[in-house]
Design a protein around this motif. Structure first.
Motif, PDB file in Angstrom:
ATOM      1  N   ALA A   1       0.840  -1.199   0.000  1.00  0.00           N
ATOM      2  CA  ALA A   1       0.000   0.000   0.000  1.00  0.00           C
ATOM      3  C   ALA A   1       0.875   1.248   0.000  1.00  0.00           C
ATOM      4  O   ALA A   1       1.953   1.276   0.589  1.00  0.00           O
ATOM      5  CB  ALA A   1      -0.912  -0.002   1.217  1.00  0.00           C
ATOM      6  N   ARG A   2       0.391   2.277  -0.670  1.00  0.00           N
ATOM      7  CA  ARG A   2       1.117   3.553  -0.683  1.00  0.00           C
ATOM      8  C   ARG A   2       0.912   4.253   0.661  1.00  0.00           C
ATOM      9  O   ARG A   2      -0.170   4.196   1.229  1.00  0.00           O
ATOM     10  CB  ARG A   2       0.603   4.414  -1.824  1.00  0.00           C
ATOM     11  N   ARG A   3       1.956   4.915   1.139  1.00  0.00           N
ATOM     12  CA  ARG A   3       1.854   5.676   2.384  1.00  0.00           C
ATOM     13  C   ARG A   3       1.482   7.115   2.078  1.00  0.00           C
ATOM     14  O   ARG A   3       1.964   7.707   1.126  1.00  0.00           O
ATOM     15  CB  ARG A   3       3.186   5.640   3.138  1.00  0.00           C
ATOM     16  N   ASN A   4       0.646   7.669   2.938  1.00  0.00           N
ATOM     17  CA  ASN A   4       0.247   9.066   2.841  1.00  0.00           C
ATOM     18  C   ASN A   4       1.212   9.907   3.662  1.00  0.00           C
ATOM     19  O   ASN A   4       1.274   9.758   4.887  1.00  0.00           O
ATOM     20  CB  ASN A   4      -1.172   9.259   3.342  1.00  0.00           C
ATOM     21  N   VAL A   5       1.943  10.783   2.986  1.00  0.00           N
ATOM     22  CA  VAL A   5       2.961  11.607   3.636  1.00  0.00           C
ATOM     23  C   VAL A   5       2.557  13.066   3.520  1.00  0.00           C
ATOM     24  O   VAL A   5       2.314  13.580   2.422  1.00  0.00           O
ATOM     25  CB  VAL A   5       4.348  11.383   2.999  1.00  0.00           C
ATOM     26  N   LEU A   6       2.523  13.729   4.668  1.00  0.00           N
ATOM     27  CA  LEU A   6       2.168  15.144   4.742  1.00  0.00           C
ATOM     28  C   LEU A   6       3.418  15.951   5.074  1.00  0.00           C
ATOM     29  O   LEU A   6       4.066  15.701   6.090  1.00  0.00           O
ATOM     30  CB  LEU A   6       1.097  15.357   5.821  1.00  0.00           C
ATOM     31  N   PHE A   7       3.772  16.891   4.190  1.00  0.00           N
ATOM     32  CA  PHE A   7       4.902  17.797   4.400  1.00  0.00           C
ATOM     33  C   PHE A   7       4.370  19.126   4.917  1.00  0.00           C
ATOM     34  O   PHE A   7       3.411  19.668   4.348  1.00  0.00           O
ATOM     35  CB  PHE A   7       5.654  18.033   3.087  1.00  0.00           C
TER      36      PHE A   7
ATOM     37  N   ALA B   1       8.723  19.866  -1.457  1.00  0.00           N
ATOM     38  CA  ALA B   1       8.748  18.454  -1.061  1.00  0.00           C
ATOM     39  C   ALA B   1       7.615  17.690  -1.732  1.00  0.00           C
ATOM     40  O   ALA B   1       7.810  16.568  -2.230  1.00  0.00           O
ATOM     41  CB  ALA B   1       8.656  18.338   0.455  1.00  0.00           C
ATOM     42  N   GLU B   2       6.436  18.291  -1.775  1.00  0.00           N
ATOM     43  CA  GLU B   2       5.299  17.649  -2.438  1.00  0.00           C
ATOM     44  C   GLU B   2       5.619  17.404  -3.914  1.00  0.00           C
ATOM     45  O   GLU B   2       5.353  16.326  -4.447  1.00  0.00           O
ATOM     46  CB  GLU B   2       4.054  18.525  -2.290  1.00  0.00           C
ATOM     47  N   GLN B   3       6.184  18.385  -4.566  1.00  0.00           N
ATOM     48  CA  GLN B   3       6.521  18.263  -5.987  1.00  0.00           C
ATOM     49  C   GLN B   3       7.589  17.187  -6.208  1.00  0.00           C
ATOM     50  O   GLN B   3       7.471  16.372  -7.121  1.00  0.00           O
ATOM     51  CB  GLN B   3       7.017  19.612  -6.517  1.00  0.00           C
ATOM     52  N   VAL B   4       8.610  17.156  -5.383  1.00  0.00           N
ATOM     53  CA  VAL B   4       9.709  16.202  -5.544  1.00  0.00           C
ATOM     54  C   VAL B   4       9.224  14.765  -5.396  1.00  0.00           C
ATOM     55  O   VAL B   4       9.665  13.870  -6.126  1.00  0.00           O
ATOM     56  CB  VAL B   4      10.843  16.513  -4.538  1.00  0.00           C
ATOM     57  N   PHE B   5       8.299  14.519  -4.461  1.00  0.00           N
ATOM     58  CA  PHE B   5       7.893  13.149  -4.156  1.00  0.00           C
ATOM     59  C   PHE B   5       6.519  12.755  -4.719  1.00  0.00           C
ATOM     60  O   PHE B   5       6.073  11.637  -4.499  1.00  0.00           O
ATOM     61  CB  PHE B   5       7.944  12.914  -2.644  1.00  0.00           C
ATOM     62  N   ARG B   6       5.878  13.612  -5.461  1.00  0.00           N
ATOM     63  CA  ARG B   6       4.510  13.332  -5.904  1.00  0.00           C
ATOM     64  C   ARG B   6       4.396  12.159  -6.868  1.00  0.00           C
ATOM     65  O   ARG B   6       3.341  11.540  -6.962  1.00  0.00           O
ATOM     66  CB  ARG B   6       3.842  14.577  -6.469  1.00  0.00           C
ATOM     67  N   ARG B   7       5.456  11.814  -7.533  1.00  0.00           N
ATOM     68  CA  ARG B   7       5.397  10.680  -8.464  1.00  0.00           C
ATOM     69  C   ARG B   7       6.065   9.423  -7.912  1.00  0.00           C
ATOM     70  O   ARG B   7       6.203   8.439  -8.630  1.00  0.00           O
ATOM     71  CB  ARG B   7       6.040  11.078  -9.786  1.00  0.00           C
ATOM     72  N   HIS B   8       6.464   9.460  -6.653  1.00  0.00           N
ATOM     73  CA  HIS B   8       7.092   8.270  -6.073  1.00  0.00           C
ATOM     74  C   HIS B   8       6.046   7.163  -5.985  1.00  0.00           C
ATOM     75  O   HIS B   8       4.947   7.379  -5.462  1.00  0.00           O
ATOM     76  CB  HIS B   8       7.676   8.575  -4.692  1.00  0.00           C
ATOM     77  N   PRO B   9       6.364   5.969  -6.465  1.00  0.00           N
ATOM     78  CA  PRO B   9       5.360   4.903  -6.521  1.00  0.00           C
ATOM     79  C   PRO B   9       4.876   4.397  -5.164  1.00  0.00           C
ATOM     80  O   PRO B   9       3.811   3.775  -5.094  1.00  0.00           O
ATOM     81  CB  PRO B   9       6.064   3.785  -7.297  1.00  0.00           C
TER      82      PRO B   9
END
Length: 112
Positions: free
Chosen positions: A3-9, A21-29
């Motif tokens: 499952a994908r983890r929900n990460v809040l910056f 940070a949101e932009q850098v990691f937004r496409r991480h699978p």
């Protein structure tokens, strides 16, 4: 499939650091990401729905953690809350900020 983890910056005004940070990691699978700010003048202010959604919360500075604990202690109980120690010295997508995030975040989240 994991499952994908929900990460809040979170930063102060949700203007430069947390949106980067949101932009850098937004496409991480392995991740779903959002960003918000603690300040009343934030572009997107952190709220209860954000904190309930998040599996992990990453704040830029210690005072962001303190503010969240002061305002939302019950919602944060049992959730990982990490301080990245990234000062408010960067603009959106600053290459040095991106490098700091790309070093710190995968290590904290055990990403490969």
């Amino acid at each position: 499939m994991t499952a994908r983890r929900n990460v809040l910056f979170i930063c102060s005004r949700n203007q430069w650091r947390s949106p980067t940070a949101e932009q850098v990691f937004r496409r991480h699978p392995a991740l779903n990401v959002r960003s918000a700010g603690t300040s009343a003048s934030a572009r997107r202010r952190v709220g209860a729905a954000d904190l309930d959604w998040a599996d992990v919360i990453l704040v830029m500075e210690t005072h962001h953690k303190s503010r969240l604990l002061q305002d939302h202690a019950a919602r944060l109980a049992g959730k990982p809350l990490h301080v990245l120690d990234i000062p408010d010295d960067f603009r959106f997508m600053d290459p040095d900020l991106v490098e700091l995030l790309q070093t710190a975040v995968p290590a904290l989240l055990d990403l490969r």
